[in-house]
Design a protein around this motif. Structure first.
Motif, short mmCIF file in Angstrom:
data_model
loop_
_atom_site.label_atom_id
_atom_site.label_comp_id
_atom_site.label_asym_id
_atom_site.label_seq_id
_atom_site.Cartn_x
_atom_site.Cartn_y
_atom_site.Cartn_z
N TYR A 44 0.81 -1.22 0.00
CA TYR A 44 0.00 0.00 0.00
C TYR A 44 0.84 1.27 0.00
O TYR A 44 0.29 2.38 0.07
CB TYR A 44 -0.93 0.01 1.21
N THR A 83 -0.30 3.67 -2.72
CA THR A 83 -1.74 3.93 -2.86
C THR A 83 -2.42 4.34 -1.57
O THR A 83 -3.41 5.09 -1.60
CB THR A 83 -2.45 2.68 -3.41
N CYS A 84 -1.93 3.87 -0.42
CA CYS A 84 -2.53 4.23 0.87
C CYS A 84 -1.47 4.11 1.96
O CYS A 84 -1.54 3.23 2.83
CB CYS A 84 -3.73 3.33 1.18
N CYS A 142 -8.57 6.51 1.73
CA CYS A 142 -8.11 5.79 0.54
C CYS A 142 -9.25 4.91 0.02
O CYS A 142 -9.25 3.68 0.23
CB CYS A 142 -6.90 4.89 0.86
N VAL A 191 -7.93 -0.61 0.26
CA VAL A 191 -7.48 -1.57 1.28
C VAL A 191 -8.56 -2.62 1.56
O VAL A 191 -9.71 -2.27 1.85
CB VAL A 191 -7.12 -0.84 2.59
#
Length: 340
Positions: free
Chosen positions: A40, A43-44, A124, A128
């Motif tokens: 992640y 992206t997060c 996000c 997730v």
């Protein structure tokens, strides 16, 4: 991770049976999943911090929440692999796992995962998985009550299915024999060492009277060292859990010495014969459990060894795969329901 015959040398099972179970384990979990520590990062990147902060609030408000999340993670991984299937509610088209006999009265913490998911979605959206959130939360739960830290590989997808049938058959029960529980762990690709180490999670959390009634009215006095502390504890258990006439939902800590601290006290209780659940006490007291007994003694006398192995076994359990979900899974927006 595949089960190792060398690591789990069991005199109580025929070698041919071990081979069959080992092959079954490898066929279900033949290779490590494509999980990484930095999945992640692009992206997060805040996911681990969000989970940590939310778990800090939950455990601070009630330390028992730590045990709820660890148990939830265990139930998830033992049914279809660690894919978030345990979080799914029943719908017209899907029968979830929450009403399985091994789950309906013992699982909690669903709202905790809901709150964490909501926070992450606001930061996000659609990134997730619920399966990853639960796995990270279980690590943080242990850490927040004094247990060890371990790195959590992530990148799981959420399953679009659940299995009430597997929840009924795969989850070990409090009244189950040692050999039966060993078999269930081997089927998942987990060794006898993993079994004894992961059972140490019972150093936190509680059990219902219905789960330990038979134990305290049958063989507790046989296994116990009958010390004053043990006698007092047994009297307390019987007052909360009558032999008949109700009280099924009354609870007791599985580690009455340090119930809210993750330590190796659980193994000391087994040495004294004071394990609350029959399935736990058999790790030490069963005539067939030579290896499990030796491991109980080891972890009772070496807390560092227990913490190290527990961390290793939690990662190993978290890597139990659902190959189907990696191909056809999704990132749920609500952990209770498959995406529309």
């Amino acid at each position: 991770m595949a089960f190792s015959l060398q690591e789990s040398k069991l005199p109580m099972l025929p070698f041919s049976v071990l081979i069959i179970i080992s092959i079954l384990g490898r066929s279900l979990h033949a290779s490590d999943p494509p999980l990484t520590l930095d999945h992640y990062a692009p992206t997060c990147p805040s996911v681990f911090e969000i989970v940590k902060k939310e778990m800090e609030c939950e455990v601070r408000s009630d330390p028992r929440n730590a045990a709820l999340i660890v148990r939830l993670h265990f139930h998830d991984c033992f049914v279809q692999g660690c894919d978030g299937s345990v979080l799914l509610d029943d719908t017209i088209t899907l029968q979830g796992e929450k009403k399985a006999s091994a789950s309906i009265n013992s699982l909690g913490g669903f709202q905790i995962i809901d709150r964490i998911k909501s926070k992450i979605e606001s930061e996000c959206p659609g990134i997730v998985s619920c399966a990853d959130i639960l796995t990270i939360a279980a690590r943080d739960a242990v850490l927040l009550v004094g247990g060890p830290y371990w790195d959590v590989p992530v990148g799981r997808k959420d399953s679009k299915t659940a299995s009430l049938e597997l929840a009924e058959s795969n989850i070990p029960r409090a009244d189950e024999s040692l050999l039966s529980i060993i078999t269930k762990f081997l089927y998942q690709g987990l060794s006898v060492t993993d079994l004894v180490a992961l059972s140490g999670a019972h150093t936190i959390g509680s059990a219902r009277c219905a789960s330990f009634r038979a134990r305290i009215y049958r063989d507790f006095e046989t296994t116990s060292d009958r010390s004053p502390a043990s006698e007092t504890h047994l009297s307390s258990l019987k007052s909360r859990c009558p032999a008949s006439g109700g009280g099924d939902n009354n609870i007791s800590a599985m580690d009455y010495v340090t119930p809210n601290l993750f330590d190796n006290s659980f193994y000391h209780l087994l040495l004294k014969g004071d394990g609350l659940l029959n399935s736990d006490q058999e790790l030490y007291s069963s005539m067939l459990g030579l290896e499990t007994k030796n491991l109980v003694v080891k972890y009772a006398h070496d807390p560092v060894a227990f913490f190290q192995r527990f961390s290793y076994s939690m990662v190993k359990m978290g890597n139990i795969t659902n190959p189907h979900s990696f191909v056809n899974g999704e990132i749920r927006t609500d952990c209770r329901f498959v995406n529309a």
